[in-house]
Design an enzyme around this catalytic site. Structure first.
Site, PDB file in Angstrom:
ATOM      1  N   ASP A 203       0.809  -1.052  -0.348  1.00 31.83           N
ATOM      2  CA  ASP A 203      -0.293   0.148   0.067  1.00 31.83           C
ATOM      3  C   ASP A 203       0.729   1.293   0.112  1.00 31.83           C
ATOM      4  O   ASP A 203       0.536   2.324  -0.190  1.00 31.83           O
ATOM      5  CB  ASP A 203      -1.208   0.185   1.013  1.00 31.83           C
ATOM      6  CG  ASP A 203      -2.265   0.762   0.781  1.00 31.83           C
ATOM      7  OD1 ASP A 203      -2.258   0.860   0.188  1.00 31.83           O
ATOM      8  OD2 ASP A 203      -2.623   1.180   1.934  1.00 31.83           O
ATOM      9  N   SER A 227      -7.181   4.955  -0.587  1.00 33.27           N
ATOM     10  CA  SER A 227      -7.783   4.061  -0.880  1.00 33.27           C
ATOM     11  C   SER A 227      -9.099   3.281  -0.933  1.00 33.27           C
ATOM     12  O   SER A 227      -9.304   3.596   0.522  1.00 33.27           O
ATOM     13  CB  SER A 227      -6.651   3.052  -0.099  1.00 33.27           C
ATOM     14  OG  SER A 227      -5.190   3.519  -0.710  1.00 33.27           O
ATOM     15  N   GLN A 277      -5.426  -1.297  -6.965  1.00 30.68           N
ATOM     16  CA  GLN A 277      -6.108  -1.049  -6.017  1.00 30.68           C
ATOM     17  C   GLN A 277      -6.586   0.399  -6.898  1.00 30.68           C
ATOM     18  O   GLN A 277      -6.239   0.907  -8.037  1.00 30.68           O
ATOM     19  CB  GLN A 277      -4.634   0.206  -5.071  1.00 30.68           C
ATOM     20  CG  GLN A 277      -5.889   0.861  -3.824  1.00 30.68           C
ATOM     21  CD  GLN A 277      -4.749   1.306  -2.815  1.00 30.68           C
ATOM     22  OE1 GLN A 277      -4.085   2.926  -3.847  1.00 30.68           O
ATOM     23  NE2 GLN A 277      -4.271   0.491  -2.190  1.00 30.68           N
TER      24      GLN A 277
END
Length: 286
Positions: A203, A227, A277
């Site tokens: 991430d 996110s 993502q």
């Protein structure tokens, strides 16, 4: 194992608090909210604690609410299915009784089969690059004091970016980023831990790929970034205490959302994991 890495390993070592329920502490990385990778890594660890003899091969998760890094996080695991080859678990992360993440994890027994992969892209060797921390120390004297601790903090995951962006003076670039990743110090031979650590690290600097063409970063004025979801697939065994190349691109941005893809390669060129993502990348009027 270095102390800073041991703290991260301990962060992923959840405490059981009942049948298929676990609790994890939170860490403050200088962000306004809990780092999404922490919740992903802990969620994967919680699900893995309910499966024996099978390793996770994919995780799909949605971020529902921002997490508070001053509070622990409770993880509930639901046993969806145990088949002959695959097991599926649903995991829900909560703080204060409210869901902050929900996701599903699939596990598989070890199996042989067809093999192919994309070739590893060209990238400078990690020993030719500076670390994020080194860049942060170079930037620190030139930025407001409130940012200095987060720029110069010790990091359990050493990240060496290729062609790094100055977060305070970005310029438009192609929607592509590369970084080398490795933990600081040697890790135990636990494949679940290595997968949870890679999930945690995946991430970092991911959604920023979709910001590159627009000449902004999460530090830019009036930007709202977060996110929205995260998926990861594990293809081959790997070690997080060896260098891995994280190669990322962003095929599209529209409607206030940026879509990002990533591939992790080991130094031998093996494709070990892939990620996707979607992120909120909203430019507010004020």
């Amino acid at each position: 194992m270095l102390e800073v890495t041991r703290k991260l390993v301990d962060l992923l070592d959840l405490s059981p608090i009942g049948d298929d329920h676990f609790q994890g502490d939170s860490e403050d990385l200088g962000f306004p909210n809990v780092f999404g990778g922490q919740v992903l890594g802990q969620g994967l660890m919680a699900a893995s604690r309910t499966v024996e003899g099978r390793l996770p091969h994919s995780l799909h998760a949605y971020f529902l609410r921002p997490g508070n890094h001053s509070m622990p996080i409770d993880y509930e695991v639901q046993r969806v299915r145990d088949g002959g080859s695959f097991s599926v678990r649903r995991v829900i992360a909560r703080q204060g009784g409210k869901e902050i993440l929900t996701g599903s994890v699939s596990f598989q027994v070890a199996e042989e089969g067809f093999e192919h992969q994309l070739e590893m892209p060209d990238a400078p060797a990690p020993d030719t690059l500076k670390s994020e921390q080194e860049y942060g120390e170079m930037l620190a004297p030139h930025v407001p004091e409130r940012f200095r601790d987060s720029l110069t903090r010790d990091r359990p995951i050493e990240i060496r970016p290729v062609d790094p962006v100055n977060p305070f003076k970005p310029e438009p670039r192609p929607p592509h980023k590369q970084s080398w990743f490795k933990t600081q110090g040697h890790l135990p031979d636990d494949p679940v831990l290595h997968r949870c650590l890679l999930t945690y690290a995946s991430d970092f600097a991911f959604l920023g790929t979709s910001l590159n063409p627009h000449g902004v970063t999460f530090m830019s004025k009036n930007m709202q970034v977060a996110s929205l979801d995260h998926a990861i697939w594990f293809h081959r065994d790997f070690r997080m205490d060896d260098w891995l190349l994280y190669d990322k691109d962003s095929p599209s941005a529209s409607a206030g959302r940026g879509f990002n893809r990533g591939n992790f390669f080991n130094q031998s060129g093996g494709l070990v994991a892939s990620t996707t993502q979607e992120a909120l990348i909203r430019k507010r009027s004020r």
